[in-house]
Design a protein around this motif. Structure first.
Motif, PDB file in Angstrom:
ATOM      1  N   THR A 230      -6.226   0.257   6.966  1.00 15.89           N
ATOM      2  CA  THR A 230      -5.489   1.066   6.805  1.00 15.89           C
ATOM      3  C   THR A 230      -4.411   0.095   6.363  1.00 15.89           C
ATOM      4  N   VAL A 231      -3.275   0.676   4.843  1.00 15.79           N
ATOM      5  CA  VAL A 231      -2.373  -0.058   4.539  1.00 15.79           C
ATOM      6  C   VAL A 231      -1.042   1.033   4.528  1.00 15.79           C
ATOM      7  N   ASP A 232      -0.336   0.281   5.536  1.00 17.77           N
ATOM      8  CA  ASP A 232       0.783   1.265   6.180  1.00 17.77           C
ATOM      9  C   ASP A 232       2.019   0.250   5.575  1.00 17.77           C
TER      10      ASP A 232
ATOM     11  N   ILE B  78      -0.523   6.642  -2.712  1.00 22.50           N
ATOM     12  CA  ILE B  78      -1.002   5.122  -2.178  1.00 22.50           C
ATOM     13  C   ILE B  78      -1.986   4.496  -1.844  1.00 22.50           C
ATOM     14  N   GLY B  79      -2.375   6.327  -1.130  1.00 23.03           N
ATOM     15  CA  GLY B  79      -3.862   5.657  -0.176  1.00 23.03           C
ATOM     16  C   GLY B  79      -5.264   6.055  -1.778  1.00 23.03           C
ATOM     17  N   ARG B  80      -5.007   6.857  -2.194  1.00 19.57           N
ATOM     18  CA  ARG B  80      -5.996   7.328  -3.120  1.00 19.57           C
ATOM     19  C   ARG B  80      -6.336   6.275  -4.845  1.00 19.57           C
ATOM     20  N   SER B  81      -4.576   5.850  -4.963  1.00 20.80           N
ATOM     21  CA  SER B  81      -4.585   4.502  -5.645  1.00 20.80           C
ATOM     22  C   SER B  81      -5.112   3.166  -5.470  1.00 20.80           C
ATOM     23  N   LEU B  82      -5.473   3.351  -4.230  1.00 24.74           N
ATOM     24  CA  LEU B  82      -5.671   2.083  -3.902  1.00 24.74           C
ATOM     25  C   LEU B  82      -7.413   2.340  -3.654  1.00 24.74           C
TER      26      LEU B  82
ATOM     27  N   GLY C 296       2.348  -3.472  -3.359  1.00 27.58           N
ATOM     28  CA  GLY C 296       1.886  -5.043  -2.387  1.00 27.58           C
ATOM     29  C   GLY C 296       1.321  -4.325  -1.703  1.00 27.58           C
ATOM     30  N   GLY C 297       0.518  -2.827  -1.605  1.00 21.77           N
ATOM     31  CA  GLY C 297      -0.229  -2.483  -0.645  1.00 21.77           C
ATOM     32  C   GLY C 297      -1.923  -3.272  -0.952  1.00 21.77           C
ATOM     33  N   TRP C 298      -1.436  -3.617  -2.418  1.00 23.27           N
ATOM     34  CA  TRP C 298      -3.201  -4.359  -3.336  1.00 23.27           C
ATOM     35  C   TRP C 298      -2.862  -5.684  -2.876  1.00 23.27           C
ATOM     36  N   VAL C 299      -1.752  -6.326  -2.288  1.00 19.77           N
ATOM     37  CA  VAL C 299      -1.884  -7.452  -2.103  1.00 19.77           C
ATOM     38  C   VAL C 299      -2.856  -7.850  -0.648  1.00 19.77           C
ATOM     39  N   ALA C 300      -1.712  -6.616   0.724  1.00 21.10           N
ATOM     40  CA  ALA C 300      -2.162  -6.958   2.175  1.00 21.10           C
ATOM     41  C   ALA C 300      -3.519  -6.419   1.595  1.00 21.10           C
ATOM     42  N   LEU C 301      -4.148  -5.436   1.327  1.00 16.39           N
ATOM     43  CA  LEU C 301      -5.891  -5.683   0.669  1.00 16.39           C
ATOM     44  C   LEU C 301      -6.808  -5.925   0.473  1.00 16.39           C
ATOM     45  N   ARG C 302      -5.698  -7.564  -0.696  1.00 14.21           N
ATOM     46  CA  ARG C 302      -6.933  -8.302  -0.881  1.00 14.21           C
ATOM     47  C   ARG C 302      -6.787  -9.801   0.332  1.00 14.21           C
ATOM     48  N   LEU C 303      -5.822 -10.079   0.758  1.00 11.64           N
ATOM     49  CA  LEU C 303      -5.679 -10.584   2.260  1.00 11.64           C
ATOM     50  C   LEU C 303      -6.495  -9.820   3.120  1.00 11.64           C
ATOM     51  N   ALA C 304      -6.906  -9.275   3.444  1.00  9.62           N
ATOM     52  CA  ALA C 304      -7.282  -8.262   4.800  1.00  9.62           C
ATOM     53  C   ALA C 304      -9.488  -8.478   4.194  1.00  9.62           C
ATOM     54  N   VAL C 305      -9.171  -8.382   2.864  1.00 11.94           N
ATOM     55  CA  VAL C 305     -10.324  -8.381   2.490  1.00 11.94           C
ATOM     56  C   VAL C 305     -11.064  -9.369   2.161  1.00 11.94           C
TER      57      VAL C 305
ATOM     58  N   LYS D 196       1.900 -11.446  11.571  1.00 13.06           N
ATOM     59  CA  LYS D 196       1.386 -12.276  12.627  1.00 13.06           C
ATOM     60  C   LYS D 196       0.189 -11.715  12.659  1.00 13.06           C
ATOM     61  N   HIS D 197       0.032 -10.897  13.217  1.00  8.28           N
ATOM     62  CA  HIS D 197      -0.918  -9.998  13.409  1.00  8.28           C
ATOM     63  C   HIS D 197      -1.781  -9.268  12.725  1.00  8.28           C
ATOM     64  N   ALA D 198      -1.150  -8.454  11.403  1.00  4.78           N
ATOM     65  CA  ALA D 198      -2.185  -8.143  10.341  1.00  4.78           C
ATOM     66  C   ALA D 198      -3.419  -8.838   9.983  1.00  4.78           C
ATOM     67  N   GLU D 199      -4.545  -8.209   9.351  1.00  2.58           N
ATOM     68  CA  GLU D 199      -5.247  -8.781   8.568  1.00  2.58           C
ATOM     69  C   GLU D 199      -4.779  -9.168   7.812  1.00  2.58           C
ATOM     70  N   GLY D 200      -4.248  -8.406   6.543  1.00  2.00           N
ATOM     71  CA  GLY D 200      -3.098  -8.872   5.464  1.00  2.00           C
ATOM     72  C   GLY D 200      -1.700  -8.566   5.602  1.00  2.00           C
ATOM     73  N   SER D 201      -0.817  -9.444   4.886  1.00  2.00           N
ATOM     74  CA  SER D 201       0.550  -8.871   4.629  1.00  2.00           C
ATOM     75  C   SER D 201       0.903  -9.490   3.150  1.00  2.00           C
ATOM     76  N   ALA D 202       2.186  -8.799   2.909  1.00  2.00           N
ATOM     77  CA  ALA D 202       2.609  -9.053   1.988  1.00  2.00           C
ATOM     78  C   ALA D 202       4.365  -7.559   2.230  1.00  2.00           C
TER      79      ALA D 202
END
Length: 237
Positions: free
Chosen positions: A113-115, A94-98, A132-141, A22-28
């Motif tokens: 920050t992608v958890d 994960i961080g350097r890949s994203l 999955g982290g990229w999808v969460a990042l996409r939604l936040a952006v 519910k709370h994160a700017e992007g989640s997957a």
């Protein structure tokens, strides 16, 4: 014959459920076979001290596994007061890949920050976390763009990852745990959606590999990443 009965070039079933929290700017919640990882993206109006005032944005990641993500209970790393070496290595990956798929100038001076929390592990948790982290990042952006906080899309290309290896003498795509634990060669391939390579982690686990075998694994990886990118687009559309 693979333990799962899959073809050599066949991925496990892939599903990505967005808006899982519910709370994160992007989640997957990404499921690749029996590997399930919850990925959330958090936007903060700050950056690490070493890039403060540069105008550049930053994307980083944290990774962890729940105590019963595997068949025996693991002790929470928080109880020991520090993260294990494997955890640190994976979250840096994960961080350097994203970041490889981000225009940090367009992102502006903010941090995302992608958890990545592994709910259930059956091989390939780092690859599922990146995908999955990229999808969460996409939604936040997307939220940043909708609010007008960024002028142009800072995401250059999707980022996805898949494992490949030599199992029972054959090159196979997307290793599950029974294969991963017995593979003679194990590799993780991280790529942009446009086919550019980000990182390749290859190691001989019981047998060495030839240049030709590595090319075969790369071909399999490109096929797998293509399927994952299609799933990312479908989930984040």
């Amino acid at each position: 014959m693979r333990p799962s009965g899959r073809q050599l070039s066949e991925m496990r079933p892939v599903s990505i459920e967005t808006g899982f929290t519910k709370h994160a700017e992007g989640s997957a919640l990404i499921k690749i076979g029996d590997t399930h990882v919850l990925c959330t993206a958090t936007i903060e109006d700050r950056v690490p001290p070493f890039i403060k005032g540069s105008g550049l944005g930053w994307v980083t990641a944290e990774y962890g596994m729940l105590p019963r993500a595997t068949n025996t209970r693991m002790r929470r790393e928080a109880t020991s007061g520090k993260q294990g070496g494997r955890t640190v290595e994976i979250q840096r990956l994960i961080g350097r890949s994203l970041r490889a798929g981000v225009d940090r100038v367009a992102l502006g001076e903010r941090q995302i920050t992608v958890d990545c929390d592994v709910l259930q592990a059956d091989g390939g948790t780092r690859c599922a976390s990146i995908t999955g982290g990229w999808v969460a990042l996409r939604l936040a952006v997307n939220k940043l763009m909708k609010a007008g906080d960024v002028v142009s899309d800072p995401l250059i290309s999707p980022v996805a990852a898949v494992s490949c290896g030599i199992y029972a003498g054959q090159p196979v795509l997307d290793l599950d745990y029974p294969e991963d634990s017995e593979a003679g060669v194990d590799g993780n391939f991280i790529m942009l959606g446009n086919g550019q390579q980000i990182e390749v982690q290859m190691s001989a686990e019981g047998s060495t590999f030839s240049r030709d075998q590595m090319n075969q694994l790369l071909d399999l990886a490109e096929k797998g990443v293509g399927e994952l990118v299609a799933a990312q687009h479908a989930a984040s559309a």
